[in-house]
Design a protein around this motif. Structure first.
Motif, PDB file in Angstrom:
ATOM      1  N   ILE A 194       8.440   3.901   5.810  1.00 17.93           N
ATOM      2  CA  ILE A 194       7.484   2.994   5.162  1.00 17.93           C
ATOM      3  C   ILE A 194       7.808   2.872   3.680  1.00 17.93           C
ATOM      4  O   ILE A 194       8.116   3.868   3.031  1.00 17.93           O
ATOM      5  CB  ILE A 194       6.052   3.535   5.377  1.00 17.93           C
ATOM      6  CG1 ILE A 194       5.005   2.607   4.783  1.00 17.93           C
ATOM      7  CG2 ILE A 194       5.846   4.906   4.777  1.00 17.93           C
ATOM      8  CD1 ILE A 194       4.237   1.912   5.810  1.00 17.93           C
TER       9      ILE A 194
ATOM     10  N   ALA B 213       4.350  10.303   4.020  1.00 16.74           N
ATOM     11  CA  ALA B 213       3.214   9.370   4.120  1.00 16.74           C
ATOM     12  C   ALA B 213       1.938  10.070   4.619  1.00 16.74           C
ATOM     13  O   ALA B 213       1.120   9.461   5.313  1.00 16.74           O
ATOM     14  CB  ALA B 213       3.589   8.173   5.010  1.00 16.74           C
TER      15      ALA B 213
ATOM     16  N   SER C 117      11.241  10.358   0.445  1.00 19.99           N
ATOM     17  CA  SER C 117      10.608  11.076  -0.671  1.00 19.99           C
ATOM     18  C   SER C 117       9.354  11.816  -0.239  1.00 19.99           C
ATOM     19  O   SER C 117       8.874  12.708  -0.963  1.00 19.99           O
ATOM     20  CB  SER C 117      10.232  10.091  -1.776  1.00 19.99           C
ATOM     21  OG  SER C 117       9.385   9.081  -1.256  1.00 19.99           O
ATOM     22  N   ASP C 118       8.810  11.457   0.928  1.00 19.90           N
ATOM     23  CA  ASP C 118       7.527  12.039   1.369  1.00 19.90           C
ATOM     24  C   ASP C 118       7.298  11.667   2.824  1.00 19.90           C
ATOM     25  O   ASP C 118       8.069  10.893   3.387  1.00 19.90           O
ATOM     26  CB  ASP C 118       6.377  11.497   0.493  1.00 19.90           C
ATOM     27  CG  ASP C 118       6.252   9.977   0.606  1.00 19.90           C
ATOM     28  OD1 ASP C 118       6.858   9.288  -0.234  1.00 19.90           O
ATOM     29  OD2 ASP C 118       5.614   9.492   1.549  1.00 19.90           O
TER      30      ASP C 118
ATOM     31  N   GLN D 174       0.854  -1.189   0.000  1.00 25.26           N
ATOM     32  CA  GLN D 174       0.000   0.000   0.000  1.00 25.26           C
ATOM     33  C   GLN D 174       0.888   1.237   0.000  1.00 25.26           C
ATOM     34  O   GLN D 174       1.866   1.274   0.754  1.00 25.26           O
ATOM     35  CB  GLN D 174      -0.852   0.068   1.290  1.00 25.26           C
ATOM     36  CG  GLN D 174      -1.806  -1.073   1.474  1.00 25.26           C
ATOM     37  CD  GLN D 174      -2.248  -1.224   2.928  1.00 25.26           C
ATOM     38  OE1 GLN D 174      -1.792  -0.523   3.822  1.00 25.26           O
ATOM     39  NE2 GLN D 174      -3.137  -2.175   3.150  1.00 25.26           N
TER      40      GLN D 174
ATOM     41  N   PHE E  37       5.998  12.521  -3.456  1.00 25.72           N
ATOM     42  CA  PHE E  37       6.661  11.354  -4.052  1.00 25.72           C
ATOM     43  C   PHE E  37       7.048  11.656  -5.503  1.00 25.72           C
ATOM     44  O   PHE E  37       8.193  11.438  -5.906  1.00 25.72           O
ATOM     45  CB  PHE E  37       5.741  10.132  -3.988  1.00 25.72           C
ATOM     46  CG  PHE E  37       6.355   8.887  -4.567  1.00 25.72           C
ATOM     47  CD1 PHE E  37       7.097   8.025  -3.778  1.00 25.72           C
ATOM     48  CD2 PHE E  37       6.203   8.580  -5.921  1.00 25.72           C
ATOM     49  CE1 PHE E  37       7.680   6.883  -4.312  1.00 25.72           C
ATOM     50  CE2 PHE E  37       6.785   7.447  -6.467  1.00 25.72           C
ATOM     51  CZ  PHE E  37       7.523   6.599  -5.658  1.00 25.72           C
TER      52      PHE E  37
HETATM   53  N1  ADE Z   1       7.524   4.738  -0.759  1.00 24.41           N
HETATM   54  C1  ADE Z   1       7.771   6.051  -0.722  1.00 24.41           C
HETATM   55  N2  ADE Z   1       6.796   6.707  -0.056  1.00 24.41           N
HETATM   56  C2  ADE Z   1       5.903   5.761   0.331  1.00 24.41           C
HETATM   57  C3  ADE Z   1       4.677   5.803   1.032  1.00 24.41           C
HETATM   58  N3  ADE Z   1       4.174   6.958   1.476  1.00 24.41           N
HETATM   59  N4  ADE Z   1       4.024   4.641   1.243  1.00 24.41           N
HETATM   60  C4  ADE Z   1       4.537   3.472   0.795  1.00 24.41           C
HETATM   61  N5  ADE Z   1       5.673   3.375   0.119  1.00 24.41           N
HETATM   62  C5  ADE Z   1       6.366   4.512  -0.117  1.00 24.41           C
END
Ligand code: ADE
Length: 228
Positions: free
Chosen positions: A169, A197, A194-195, A149, A205
């Motif tokens: 995650i 979540a 990258s973010d 997910q 992302f």
């Molecule tokens: N990979 C990078 N960001 C993610 C996210 N928010 N949820 C799952 N996998 C990811």
């Protein structure tokens, strides 16, 4: 032979860039790139997203390409608020947050004969910390939660963070860990954030996938420099 794996093309592109010359092989509907870096034979591949594809690719890297170590490079979402976009985190241990047979009285992330947490190789983690110290990089180490997910929801994020004590995650690491553990192949999983979540996760992302992948890939290169 050392394997370097990512989930998406953007995650392995930095690796292929520094290898320069490589041959491509198709196997089980995936492409594997073989080359070398400073005399180290390498096999590189991206699995496609998710635990099933990641397990398949890790298995092929080990069984077919005879990888003796597996390094994973890519991006992750931050669960721990101290992790910011671009930060690097090495997985000390990994779990599957979406594995749930709690109806039978088992803990989240557990199935009989499995483990909730799989530990990454200590020596590769030590090497990573040496490289980080040498380069003045603030490498974090922590628990990485994996599931099929993309998490972009504060409540779900909070649940995963507290249930597993997880810091980051993503969608492949624990699958790779299960396969490597089963084959006794030392593994190392590196992710650049990258973010967070959260509600902005899909936007962040897309914005940071390339830059964060490059950071992770550059760190992998520095680790290979030390291994050469
Ligand atoms: N990979 C990078 N960001 C993610 C996210 N928010 N949820 C799952 N996998 C990811």
């Amino acid at each position: 032979m050392i394997a370097i794996m990512g989930a998406m093309p953007e995650e392995i592109e930095p690796i292929l860039d520094f290898i320069g010359e490589y041959r491509s092989y198709e196997f089980a509907q995936n492409i594997y790139y073989q080359g070398e870096y400073k005399g180290i034979p390498l096999v590189v591949a991206y699995s496609k997203i998710g635990k099933v594809f990641a397990s398949l690719t890790a298995s092929v890297l080990i069984q077919h390409f005879k990888a003796e170590k597996l390094l994973f490079t890519g991006v992750a979402g931050a669960l721990n608020p101290s992790l910011k976009i671009g930060d690097l985190i090495a997985a000390r241990r990994l779990c599957q947050h979406d594995l749930d047979i709690t109806a039978f009285g088992h803990p989240f992330g557990y199935v009989p004969e499995g483990k909730v947490f799989i530990e990454a190789d200590r020596e590769l983690l030590l090497l990573a910390h040496e490289v980080a110290r040498e380069k003045g990089i603030d490498l974090k180490e922590g628990t990485v939660a994996t599931g099929d997910q993309f998490i972009a929801d504060p409540a779900k994020k909070e649940w995963i963070a507290t249930t597993f004590g997880a810091d980051a995650i993503e969608m492949e690491g624990a699958a790779v860990a299960v396969v490597c553990d089963a084959f006794s192949v030392p593994f190392f999983i590196l992710r650049s954030i990258s973010d967070a979540a959260d509600m902005e996760a899909s936007f962040d992302f897309d914005s940071f996938l390339r830059d964060s992948s490059r950071r992770s890939g550059e760190f992998m290169r520095a680790m290979l420099d030390r291994m050469a």
